[in-house]
Design an enzyme around this catalytic site. Structure first.
Site, PDB file in Angstrom:
ATOM      1  N   ASP A 158       0.856  -1.193   0.000  1.00  0.00           N
ATOM      2  CA  ASP A 158       0.000   0.000   0.000  1.00  0.00           C
ATOM      3  C   ASP A 158       0.892   1.244   0.000  1.00  0.00           C
ATOM      4  OD1 ASP A 158       0.933   0.256   2.631  1.00  0.00           O
ATOM      5  OD2 ASP A 158      -0.846  -0.706   3.470  1.00  0.00           O
ATOM      6  N   ARG A 215      -8.781  -1.144   3.405  1.00  0.00           N
ATOM      7  CA  ARG A 215      -9.175  -1.934   4.581  1.00  0.00           C
ATOM      8  C   ARG A 215     -10.523  -1.455   5.106  1.00  0.00           C
ATOM      9  NH1 ARG A 215      -6.562  -5.285   8.309  1.00  0.00           N
ATOM     10  NH2 ARG A 215      -4.463  -4.754   7.610  1.00  0.00           N
ATOM     11  N   LYS A 225      -3.952  -0.911  -1.129  1.00  0.00           N
ATOM     12  CA  LYS A 225      -4.740  -1.770  -0.238  1.00  0.00           C
ATOM     13  C   LYS A 225      -5.889  -0.963   0.353  1.00  0.00           C
ATOM     14  CE  LYS A 225      -3.182  -2.823   4.068  1.00  0.00           C
ATOM     15  NZ  LYS A 225      -2.326  -3.461   5.074  1.00  0.00           N
TER      16      LYS A 225
HETATM   17  C1  R5P Z   1      -0.763  -2.255   8.334  1.00  0.00           C
HETATM   18  O1  R5P Z   1      -0.952  -1.163   7.831  1.00  0.00           O
HETATM   19  C2  R5P Z   1       0.585  -2.880   8.414  1.00  0.00           C
HETATM   20  O2  R5P Z   1       1.543  -2.099   7.793  1.00  0.00           O
HETATM   21  C3  R5P Z   1       0.586  -4.275   7.823  1.00  0.00           C
HETATM   22  O3  R5P Z   1       0.304  -4.198   6.446  1.00  0.00           O
HETATM   23  C4  R5P Z   1      -0.458  -5.124   8.478  1.00  0.00           C
HETATM   24  O4  R5P Z   1      -0.332  -5.085   9.867  1.00  0.00           O
HETATM   25  C5  R5P Z   1      -0.357  -6.566   8.015  1.00  0.00           C
HETATM   26  O5  R5P Z   1      -1.363  -7.289   8.663  1.00  0.00           O
HETATM   27  P1  R5P Z   1      -1.879  -8.662   8.067  1.00  0.00           P
HETATM   28  O6  R5P Z   1      -0.667  -9.533   7.905  1.00  0.00           O
HETATM   29  O7  R5P Z   1      -2.829  -9.171   9.115  1.00  0.00           O
HETATM   30  O8  R5P Z   1      -2.564  -8.372   6.794  1.00  0.00           O
END
Ligand code: R5P
Length: 294
Positions: free
Chosen positions: A165, A190, A188
């Site tokens: 992202d 969310r 990305k």
């Molecule tokens: C969120 O913005 C972080 O930078 C990571 O992308 C996130 O924590 C990854 O989490 P997961 O492995 O559960 O998708």
């Protein structure tokens, strides 16, 4: 100077002490039958400059409380100064109020680390560096990319470095700079209520190439797995992942493998399973600490 390891130092304390040539001791810890934490500092620390190492991986709240117990105790026992080395900073992703009424968890945590007695703080690749402004003393965010670079270069040939992202683009730029590669990012999205993520379709120049996906944290693996599928569907030759903190919750590893990820590079800020290429976070941190003189 003395290095003290907390119960969740993950051996980073010993490695740091070895590299800096400092004395080293581990705090004594146990859990009472009802789940309460016990901490004892087994040496005289009065008048000492201390480096206290405690990471904050799962179970985070227990490790946070141990850190606070240690800081308060060291202060109370007359330490001259305390540098808290927190390789993995828990709660770093809750750094603002995404929904009305939410706790800004990382602010609360940093404030209490300071109040408990740390005058200086060193952490590794915190989710957003700006969060460290909530720590009233000197706070350092040690970046791991120079140390990850040789490992990545062994695994991937002339790669494109991709952030999942836009928020992780700066990380991709740093790793790309260390290995002399190009970089780009996906987008990305969310859902803040359900936590579910999806990627907005985006073409990247990955056809026939090796790709390194860079992120700060791999938790459930959902983000990186989605990114990997997206990249492989566009004809990438090989996908590897580089992330400082490999929490790898539940079946994250399986998820990554079935999404086509061939290798994972991380650090020892948290315990990692066999098979992952691990860079020592002591190497990343030591440049911010003085060596001990005999
Ligand atoms: C969120 O913005 C972080 O930078 C990571 O992308 C996130 O924590 C990854 O989490 P997961 O492995 O559960 O998708």
């Amino acid at each position: 100077m003395l290095v003290i390891g907390g119960p969740a130092a993950n051996d980073v304390d010993r490695k740091l002490a070895d590299r800096l040539g400092c004395r080293h001791v581990r705090a004594v810890s146990k859990l009472f039958p009802d789940g309460e934490s016990y901490i004892r500092v087994p040496v005289d620390v009065s008048g000492e400059d201390l480096i206290l190492v405690q990471s904050l991986f799962q179970p985070q709240d227990k490790h946070i409380f141990e850190l606070l117990l240690l800081l308060e105790t060291l202060k109370d026992l007359g330490a001259r100064s305390i540098t808290a080395v927190v390789p993995y900073m828990a709660y770093s992703r809750q750094d603002r109020r995404f929904l009305e009424g939410e706790a800004i968890s990382v602010q609360v945590l940093l404030k209490h680390i300071w109040l408990a007695g740390a005058s200086r703080l060193i952490t590794v690749e915190i989710h957003k560096e700006e969060a460290l402004r909530s720590f009233p003393g000197e706070a350092i965010n040690a970046r791991p990319y120079r140390h990850m670079a040789p490992v990545v270069q062994e695994l991937a040939r002339d790669p494109l470095v991709v952030a999942p992202d836009a928020g992780a683009l700066a990380r991709a730029a740093m790793l790309a700079d260390c290995i002399g590669a190009e970089y780009d990012h996906l987008e990305k999205l969310r859902d803040r209520q359900t936590g579910k993520i999806r990627l907005r379709p985006k073409r990247l120049p990955v056809q026939g190439r090796d790709v390194v996906i860079v992120d700060d944290i791999v938790s459930t693996g959902g983000t990186v797995a989605e990114a990997s599928k997206h990249i492989i569907a566009q004809g990438a030759r090989k996908v590897i992942v580089a992330a400082a903190h490999l929490l790898l919750v539940g079946d994250a590893l399986v998820k990554l493998k079935s999404a086509g990820v061939e290798a994972i590079v991380g650090t020892d800020t948290v315990p990692v399973p066999p098979g992952v290429k691990v860079v020592s976070s002591a190497d990343v941190i030591m440049q911010y600490l003085p060596k001990c003189t005999v």
